[in-house]
Design a protein around this motif. Sequence first.
Motif, short mmCIF file in Angstrom:
data_model
loop_
_atom_site.label_atom_id
_atom_site.label_comp_id
_atom_site.label_asym_id
_atom_site.label_seq_id
_atom_site.Cartn_x
_atom_site.Cartn_y
_atom_site.Cartn_z
N LEU A 276 0.80 -1.22 0.00
CA LEU A 276 0.00 0.00 0.00
C LEU A 276 0.83 1.27 0.00
O LEU A 276 0.30 2.34 -0.23
N ALA A 277 2.14 1.17 0.27
CA ALA A 277 2.98 2.36 0.18
C ALA A 277 2.91 2.95 -1.22
O ALA A 277 3.02 4.17 -1.40
N ALA A 278 2.69 2.08 -2.20
CA ALA A 278 2.55 2.57 -3.57
C ALA A 278 1.30 3.43 -3.71
O ALA A 278 1.25 4.31 -4.58
N TRP A 279 0.30 3.21 -2.85
CA TRP A 279 -0.94 3.98 -2.92
C TRP A 279 -0.89 5.23 -2.07
O TRP A 279 -1.40 6.27 -2.46
N HIS A 280 -0.27 5.13 -0.86
CA HIS A 280 -0.30 6.30 0.03
C HIS A 280 1.02 7.06 0.08
O HIS A 280 1.06 8.19 0.59
N GLY A 281 2.11 6.49 -0.41
CA GLY A 281 3.35 7.22 -0.56
C GLY A 281 4.20 7.38 0.68
O GLY A 281 5.19 8.12 0.66
N ASP A 282 3.86 6.70 1.78
CA ASP A 282 4.63 6.82 3.01
C ASP A 282 5.44 5.55 3.24
O ASP A 282 4.87 4.49 3.49
N PRO A 283 6.78 5.61 3.17
CA PRO A 283 7.59 4.41 3.34
C PRO A 283 7.76 3.99 4.79
O PRO A 283 8.30 2.93 5.07
N THR A 284 7.30 4.83 5.73
CA THR A 284 7.51 4.54 7.16
C THR A 284 6.27 3.99 7.84
O THR A 284 6.32 2.96 8.51
N TRP A 285 5.14 4.68 7.68
CA TRP A 285 3.90 4.28 8.37
C TRP A 285 2.79 3.98 7.37
O TRP A 285 2.70 4.61 6.33
N ASP A 286 1.97 3.03 7.75
CA ASP A 286 0.83 2.68 6.91
C ASP A 286 -0.24 3.75 7.01
O ASP A 286 -0.31 4.51 7.98
N HIS A 287 -1.08 3.82 6.00
CA HIS A 287 -2.26 4.67 5.97
C HIS A 287 -3.40 3.85 5.38
O HIS A 287 -3.17 3.01 4.51
N ALA A 288 -4.61 4.11 5.83
CA ALA A 288 -5.77 3.52 5.16
C ALA A 288 -6.02 4.28 3.87
O ALA A 288 -5.84 5.50 3.83
N VAL A 289 -6.39 3.56 2.83
CA VAL A 289 -6.55 4.20 1.53
C VAL A 289 -7.87 3.83 0.87
O VAL A 289 -8.44 2.78 1.13
N ASN B 225 -8.27 2.00 -4.32
CA ASN B 225 -8.83 3.31 -4.63
C ASN B 225 -10.03 3.24 -5.57
O ASN B 225 -10.71 4.24 -5.79
N ASP B 226 -10.28 2.08 -6.13
CA ASP B 226 -11.40 1.85 -7.03
C ASP B 226 -12.56 1.31 -6.20
O ASP B 226 -12.47 0.21 -5.64
N LEU B 227 -13.64 2.05 -6.12
CA LEU B 227 -14.76 1.63 -5.28
C LEU B 227 -15.35 0.31 -5.74
O LEU B 227 -15.86 -0.47 -4.93
N ASP B 228 -15.27 0.00 -7.03
CA ASP B 228 -15.75 -1.29 -7.51
C ASP B 228 -14.97 -2.43 -6.85
O ASP B 228 -15.56 -3.42 -6.38
N ASP B 229 -13.66 -2.30 -6.82
CA ASP B 229 -12.82 -3.32 -6.21
C ASP B 229 -12.98 -3.34 -4.69
O ASP B 229 -13.06 -4.40 -4.07
N ALA B 230 -13.02 -2.14 -4.09
CA ALA B 230 -13.11 -2.05 -2.64
C ALA B 230 -14.44 -2.60 -2.12
O ALA B 230 -14.47 -3.28 -1.09
#
Length: 238
Positions: A144-157, A183-188
Amino acid sequence: MLGLALVGTAWWLGRDTPAPAPEAGTSAPGGVVPPASDPAPIVPAGRPVVPVVDAAWTAQVAEATGIPPVAVNAYAVAELRLRTEAPSCSMGWSTLAGIGWVESHHGSIHGSILGLDGRAEPPIVGPALDGTGGFAAIPSDPLLAAWHGDPTWDHAVGPLQFISSTWDRWRSDGDGDGVMDPNDLDDAAYAAARYLCHDGHDLATGEGWAEAVFSYNHDDAYVASVYAAASGYAASAG
């Protein structure tokens, strides 16, 4: 609360006093079930067959509830798929809609706009899960770092606010495009439906519904808020 399953922090929402969650022996939120259009669409080999929801039904429900048609369709498709994959679960679109409202106002929180492709712009990213402000400390994960861009802490996306560990297990292709994107509501929506149904709860019962949503986010106030939203949508849809 955070890091247990799907993150349902509702960290951006100011809530009124929520309606009570369903008690044992009472009915779960329910509503008009979406019809599937026939015939089934032709899809490339290896791709899932995604039900086509009746466009008139989607438009009617969107107008009655105020939910964007793209989101209505995503929740309805997830229900239709789970009817076949886990029929004893009794997954309903209004439950997913209730979660979608509490998590991100269906992808429109903080000025984001839900596009026709099911993705919010700008993307919806929760706060750093760094152990402060009442949040759990969850190190970042490359997934998920690829989605939220933070290499240190996780984020909900995404519109349904997945964290890495949950998306890693339940990531899904809800629209049959060959991509699994939180990030795609269909997938989520499809991933959330699969998660809610995985442990054998019957969402047609009040107790089963409440337990399933509680497993989504271990917080009674969250369950009550989702119940209020889901029940309201079901009543509005008729």
